[in-house]
Write a protein that holds these residues in place. Structure first.
Motif, PDB file in Angstrom:
ATOM      1  N   TYR A   1      -2.785  -4.837  -6.122  1.00  0.00           N
ATOM      2  CA  TYR A   1      -2.921  -3.402  -6.038  1.00  0.00           C
ATOM      3  C   TYR A   1      -1.686  -2.551  -6.485  1.00  0.00           C
ATOM      4  CZ  TYR A   1      -7.615  -4.663  -5.976  1.00  0.00           C
ATOM      5  OH  TYR A   1      -9.005  -5.803  -5.860  1.00  0.00           O
ATOM      6  N   ALA A   2      -0.447  -2.855  -5.401  1.00  0.00           N
ATOM      7  CA  ALA A   2       0.537  -1.872  -5.244  1.00  0.00           C
ATOM      8  C   ALA A   2       1.359  -2.374  -6.008  1.00  0.00           C
ATOM      9  CB  ALA A   2       1.097  -1.974  -3.703  1.00  0.00           C
TER      10      ALA A   2
ATOM     11  N   ALA B   1      -9.335  -9.421  -6.109  1.00  0.00           N
ATOM     12  CA  ALA B   1      -9.583  -9.894  -4.901  1.00  0.00           C
ATOM     13  C   ALA B   1      -9.777 -11.342  -4.829  1.00  0.00           C
ATOM     14  CB  ALA B   1     -10.103  -8.756  -4.190  1.00  0.00           C
ATOM     15  N   ALA B   2      -9.689 -12.172  -5.730  1.00  0.00           N
ATOM     16  CA  ALA B   2     -10.761 -12.828  -5.857  1.00  0.00           C
ATOM     17  C   ALA B   2      -9.788 -14.059  -4.924  1.00  0.00           C
ATOM     18  CB  ALA B   2      -9.880 -14.060  -7.338  1.00  0.00           C
ATOM     19  N   SER B   3      -8.640 -14.100  -4.013  1.00  0.00           N
ATOM     20  CA  SER B   3      -8.624 -14.820  -3.063  1.00  0.00           C
ATOM     21  C   SER B   3      -9.861 -14.651  -0.974  1.00  0.00           C
ATOM     22  CB  SER B   3      -7.284 -15.272  -2.678  1.00  0.00           C
ATOM     23  OG  SER B   3      -6.690 -14.048  -1.946  1.00  0.00           O
ATOM     24  N   GLY B   4      -9.982 -14.014  -1.288  1.00  0.00           N
ATOM     25  CA  GLY B   4     -11.058 -13.231  -0.491  1.00  0.00           C
ATOM     26  C   GLY B   4     -12.469 -13.732  -0.213  1.00  0.00           C
ATOM     27  N   HIS B   5     -13.326 -13.545   0.905  1.00  0.00           N
ATOM     28  CA  HIS B   5     -14.791 -14.079   0.796  1.00  0.00           C
ATOM     29  C   HIS B   5     -15.434 -14.045  -0.289  1.00  0.00           C
ATOM     30  CE1 HIS B   5     -13.799 -15.651   4.765  1.00  0.00           C
ATOM     31  NE2 HIS B   5     -13.332 -14.546   5.516  1.00  0.00           N
TER      32      HIS B   5
ATOM     33  N   SER C   1     -13.625  -3.426  -3.454  1.00  0.00           N
ATOM     34  CA  SER C   1     -11.749  -2.895  -3.346  1.00  0.00           C
ATOM     35  C   SER C   1     -10.526  -3.726  -1.825  1.00  0.00           C
ATOM     36  CB  SER C   1     -12.957  -1.789  -2.531  1.00  0.00           C
ATOM     37  OG  SER C   1     -13.328  -2.997  -0.731  1.00  0.00           O
ATOM     38  N   GLY C   2      -9.348  -2.942  -2.501  1.00  0.00           N
ATOM     39  CA  GLY C   2      -8.610  -3.237  -1.429  1.00  0.00           C
ATOM     40  C   GLY C   2      -8.754  -3.217   0.373  1.00  0.00           C
ATOM     41  N   SER C   3      -7.695  -4.342   0.641  1.00  0.00           N
ATOM     42  CA  SER C   3      -8.387  -4.557   2.153  1.00  0.00           C
ATOM     43  C   SER C   3      -7.318  -3.316   3.216  1.00  0.00           C
ATOM     44  CB  SER C   3      -8.158  -6.284   2.659  1.00  0.00           C
ATOM     45  OG  SER C   3      -6.793  -6.351   2.108  1.00  0.00           O
ATOM     46  N   GLU C   4      -6.073  -2.751   2.483  1.00  0.00           N
ATOM     47  CA  GLU C   4      -5.423  -2.117   3.196  1.00  0.00           C
ATOM     48  C   GLU C   4      -5.118  -0.463   3.460  1.00  0.00           C
ATOM     49  OE1 GLU C   4      -1.133  -3.388   1.731  1.00  0.00           O
ATOM     50  OE2 GLU C   4      -2.319  -3.688   0.628  1.00  0.00           O
ATOM     51  N   VAL C   5      -6.744  -0.427   4.443  1.00  0.00           N
ATOM     52  CA  VAL C   5      -7.142   0.929   5.058  1.00  0.00           C
ATOM     53  C   VAL C   5      -5.962   1.753   4.570  1.00  0.00           C
ATOM     54  CG1 VAL C   5      -8.066   2.439   6.910  1.00  0.00           C
ATOM     55  CG2 VAL C   5      -8.909   0.180   5.981  1.00  0.00           C
ATOM     56  N   GLY C   6      -5.931   3.331   4.223  1.00  0.00           N
ATOM     57  CA  GLY C   6      -5.168   4.265   4.184  1.00  0.00           C
ATOM     58  C   GLY C   6      -3.991   3.736   2.839  1.00  0.00           C
ATOM     59  N   GLN C   7      -4.551   3.021   2.458  1.00  0.00           N
ATOM     60  CA  GLN C   7      -3.579   2.828   1.552  1.00  0.00           C
ATOM     61  C   GLN C   7      -4.171   2.974  -0.069  1.00  0.00           C
ATOM     62  OE1 GLN C   7       0.462   0.040   1.242  1.00  0.00           O
ATOM     63  NE2 GLN C   7      -0.496  -0.232   3.686  1.00  0.00           N
ATOM     64  N   ARG C   8      -5.327   3.068  -0.306  1.00  0.00           N
ATOM     65  CA  ARG C   8      -6.310   2.370  -0.907  1.00  0.00           C
ATOM     66  C   ARG C   8      -6.204   3.524  -2.155  1.00  0.00           C
ATOM     67  NH1 ARG C   8     -11.568  -0.945   2.268  1.00  0.00           N
ATOM     68  NH2 ARG C   8     -11.283   1.241   2.948  1.00  0.00           N
ATOM     69  N   ARG C   9      -6.453   4.769  -1.745  1.00  0.00           N
ATOM     70  CA  ARG C   9      -6.389   5.564  -2.702  1.00  0.00           C
ATOM     71  C   ARG C   9      -5.411   5.452  -4.349  1.00  0.00           C
ATOM     72  NH1 ARG C   9      -8.208  11.264  -1.545  1.00  0.00           N
ATOM     73  NH2 ARG C   9      -9.201  11.229   0.756  1.00  0.00           N
ATOM     74  N   ALA C  10      -4.013   4.943  -3.726  1.00  0.00           N
ATOM     75  CA  ALA C  10      -2.965   4.666  -4.637  1.00  0.00           C
ATOM     76  C   ALA C  10      -3.300   3.495  -5.311  1.00  0.00           C
ATOM     77  CB  ALA C  10      -1.541   4.950  -3.813  1.00  0.00           C
ATOM     78  N   GLN C  11      -3.383   2.451  -5.076  1.00  0.00           N
ATOM     79  CA  GLN C  11      -3.555   1.104  -5.343  1.00  0.00           C
ATOM     80  C   GLN C  11      -5.012   1.241  -6.308  1.00  0.00           C
ATOM     81  OE1 GLN C  11      -3.733  -1.759  -1.335  1.00  0.00           O
ATOM     82  NE2 GLN C  11      -2.060  -1.435  -0.949  1.00  0.00           N
ATOM     83  N   HIS C  12      -5.836   1.758  -5.554  1.00  0.00           N
ATOM     84  CA  HIS C  12      -7.208   1.768  -6.438  1.00  0.00           C
ATOM     85  C   HIS C  12      -6.786   2.678  -7.560  1.00  0.00           C
ATOM     86  CE1 HIS C  12     -10.358   0.202  -2.749  1.00  0.00           C
ATOM     87  NE2 HIS C  12      -8.963   0.134  -2.982  1.00  0.00           N
ATOM     88  N   ARG C  13      -6.150   3.661  -7.655  1.00  0.00           N
ATOM     89  CA  ARG C  13      -5.998   4.170  -8.620  1.00  0.00           C
ATOM     90  C   ARG C  13      -4.439   3.592  -9.768  1.00  0.00           C
ATOM     91  NH1 ARG C  13      -5.908   9.701 -10.794  1.00  0.00           N
ATOM     92  NH2 ARG C  13      -6.431  10.267  -7.940  1.00  0.00           N
ATOM     93  N   ASN C  14      -3.768   2.763  -9.017  1.00  0.00           N
ATOM     94  CA  ASN C  14      -3.289   1.705 -10.254  1.00  0.00           C
ATOM     95  C   ASN C  14      -4.462   0.674 -10.946  1.00  0.00           C
ATOM     96  OD1 ASN C  14      -0.532   2.775  -9.037  1.00  0.00           O
ATOM     97  ND2 ASN C  14      -0.441   0.714  -8.171  1.00  0.00           N
TER      98      ASN C  14
ATOM     99  N   ALA D   1     -15.473   5.675   4.226  1.00  0.00           N
ATOM    100  CA  ALA D   1     -15.929   6.008   3.141  1.00  0.00           C
ATOM    101  C   ALA D   1     -15.297   7.114   2.882  1.00  0.00           C
ATOM    102  CB  ALA D   1     -17.143   6.626   3.700  1.00  0.00           C
ATOM    103  N   GLU D   2     -14.052   7.542   3.629  1.00  0.00           N
ATOM    104  CA  GLU D   2     -12.920   8.654   2.287  1.00  0.00           C
ATOM    105  C   GLU D   2     -12.666   7.528   0.469  1.00  0.00           C
ATOM    106  OE1 GLU D   2     -10.755  10.147   4.958  1.00  0.00           O
ATOM    107  OE2 GLU D   2     -11.800  10.799   6.812  1.00  0.00           O
ATOM    108  N   GLU D   3     -11.547   6.780   1.691  1.00  0.00           N
ATOM    109  CA  GLU D   3     -11.170   6.747   0.545  1.00  0.00           C
ATOM    110  C   GLU D   3     -12.233   5.891  -0.410  1.00  0.00           C
ATOM    111  OE1 GLU D   3      -7.540   4.394   2.475  1.00  0.00           O
ATOM    112  OE2 GLU D   3      -8.848   3.420   2.715  1.00  0.00           O
ATOM    113  N   HIS D   4     -13.166   5.079  -0.403  1.00  0.00           N
ATOM    114  CA  HIS D   4     -14.562   4.734  -1.186  1.00  0.00           C
ATOM    115  C   HIS D   4     -15.075   5.547  -2.022  1.00  0.00           C
ATOM    116  CE1 HIS D   4     -14.684   0.471  -0.390  1.00  0.00           C
ATOM    117  NE2 HIS D   4     -15.290   1.050   0.734  1.00  0.00           N
ATOM    118  N   LEU D   5     -15.213   6.911  -1.352  1.00  0.00           N
ATOM    119  CA  LEU D   5     -15.166   8.213  -2.578  1.00  0.00           C
ATOM    120  C   LEU D   5     -14.210   7.961  -2.918  1.00  0.00           C
ATOM    121  CD1 LEU D   5     -17.807  10.058  -2.927  1.00  0.00           C
ATOM    122  CD2 LEU D   5     -16.968  11.405  -1.062  1.00  0.00           C
ATOM    123  N   ALA D   6     -12.897   8.602  -2.969  1.00  0.00           N
ATOM    124  CA  ALA D   6     -12.559   8.906  -4.015  1.00  0.00           C
ATOM    125  C   ALA D   6     -12.307   7.824  -4.893  1.00  0.00           C
ATOM    126  CB  ALA D   6     -10.985   8.988  -2.672  1.00  0.00           C
ATOM    127  N   THR D   7     -12.376   6.667  -4.306  1.00  0.00           N
ATOM    128  CA  THR D   7     -12.129   6.109  -6.001  1.00  0.00           C
ATOM    129  C   THR D   7     -13.384   5.733  -6.182  1.00  0.00           C
ATOM    130  OG1 THR D   7     -10.872   3.932  -4.081  1.00  0.00           O
ATOM    131  CG2 THR D   7     -12.392   3.153  -6.267  1.00  0.00           C
TER     132      THR D   7
END
Length: 289
Positions: free
Chosen positions: A54-55, A6-10, A74-87, A116-122
């Protein structure tokens, strides 16, 4: 090789800049971005810029190759981060990454904040991967208030939210970036594998105190208006915030009221070797521009 996703983010940009400013050879740094053109300035400085999404698992293996330390932002797409982070985690396993430093959220294992849910899952996935890890449980950014909230407060005369009298241990992105760099560049056992850092500002504040600080610096009264969460969420959507994010931000304010986004751990200031940026300094910088 230190690799930053995520190098292009802040946050990613601040980390890369800090690594270079500390004298780390550019050829020992890799920047992973979905759109490499957005980090062309780092290419010009000799950093290896690699494209990945990530996707799209097929892009991640080459992007993470050779990484001895990986800052997994961590990714910015809330709701999609479990799958993306697993990748990302599976690609890190396949690439033989030496250590993952993951940017999680404060009190991920006990927080009621929906984010926090997706973060904890990650975190669970990283633990199960068997890879050495450090969790950087970042608190709220001061910029959430000075960039997004300050113009609205100055225009309307009110800071709005649903945090009640809860305190938030916010710090600047630069503070959190410095903590990540401290972990990535540690030569000794500063951050042994399995370390979990609860990262937040040294001086937690209420939103009423935020309003008072703005008032002090601009010389006119700015009040704090505490709203029911649904009313606050609607105010955010009316201001142009996408509905899912507005709901998440309102729920996060409720979490602040419960104490989910405050900490007295002192982990952040210890990692960066200085006090965290104060609310007064952050507001002053935002006003001056």
């Amino acid at each position: 090789m230190i690799t930053v996703t995520a190098a292009s983010g802040h946050l990613g940009r601040l980390v890369l800049t800090d690594l270079l400013d500390r004298g780390l050879p550019a050829e020992q740094i890799a920047a992973v971005a979905r759109t490499p053109e957005k980090v062309a300035a780092f290419t010009a400085r000799g950093v290896q810029v690699r494209q990945a999404d990530y996707a799209r698992p097929d892009t991640l293996g080459v992007a993470l190759a050779g990484a001895t330390k990986l800052l997994f932002i961590s990714g910015s797409e809330v709701g999609q981060r479990r799958a993306q982070h697993r990748n990302v985690i599976e690609a890190a396993q396949a690439a033989g990454v030496g250590m993952i430093a993951y940017t999680s959220i404060l009190k991920a294992d006990t927080s009621s904040v929906p984010l926090a849910e997706e973060h904890l899952a990650t975190e669970h996935m990283i633990r199960e991967s068997g890879l050495p890890f450090v969790f950087l449980r970042n608190g709220w950014y001061l910029e959430n208030y000075t960039e997004a909230g300050l113009p609205q407060a100055l225009a309307t005369g009110s800071v709005i939210g649903s945090a009640g009298t809860g305190r938030v241990a916010a710090a600047t992105r630069a503070d959190f970036a410095a903590a990540a760099v401290a972990v990535l560049t540690a030569a000794g056992p500063v951050s042994p594998a399995g370390t979990v850092y609860e990262l937040g500002g040294d001086q937690p504040f209420t939103l009423a105190e935020l309003a008072a600080e703005i008032s002090r610096q601009v010389g006119r009264e700015i009040t704090y208006q505490d709203l029911p969460a649904d009313v606050y969420a609607k105010a955010l959507t009316d201001a142009g915030v996408p509905e899912p994010m507005a709901a998440a931000l309102a729920a996060s304010d409720v979490g602040i009221a419960r104490g989910d986004l405050t900490t007295d751990s002192g982990d952040l200031s210890r990692l960066i070797g200085r006090p965290t940026t104060s609310l007064a300094d952050a507001v002053r910088t935002a006003i001056v521009g």
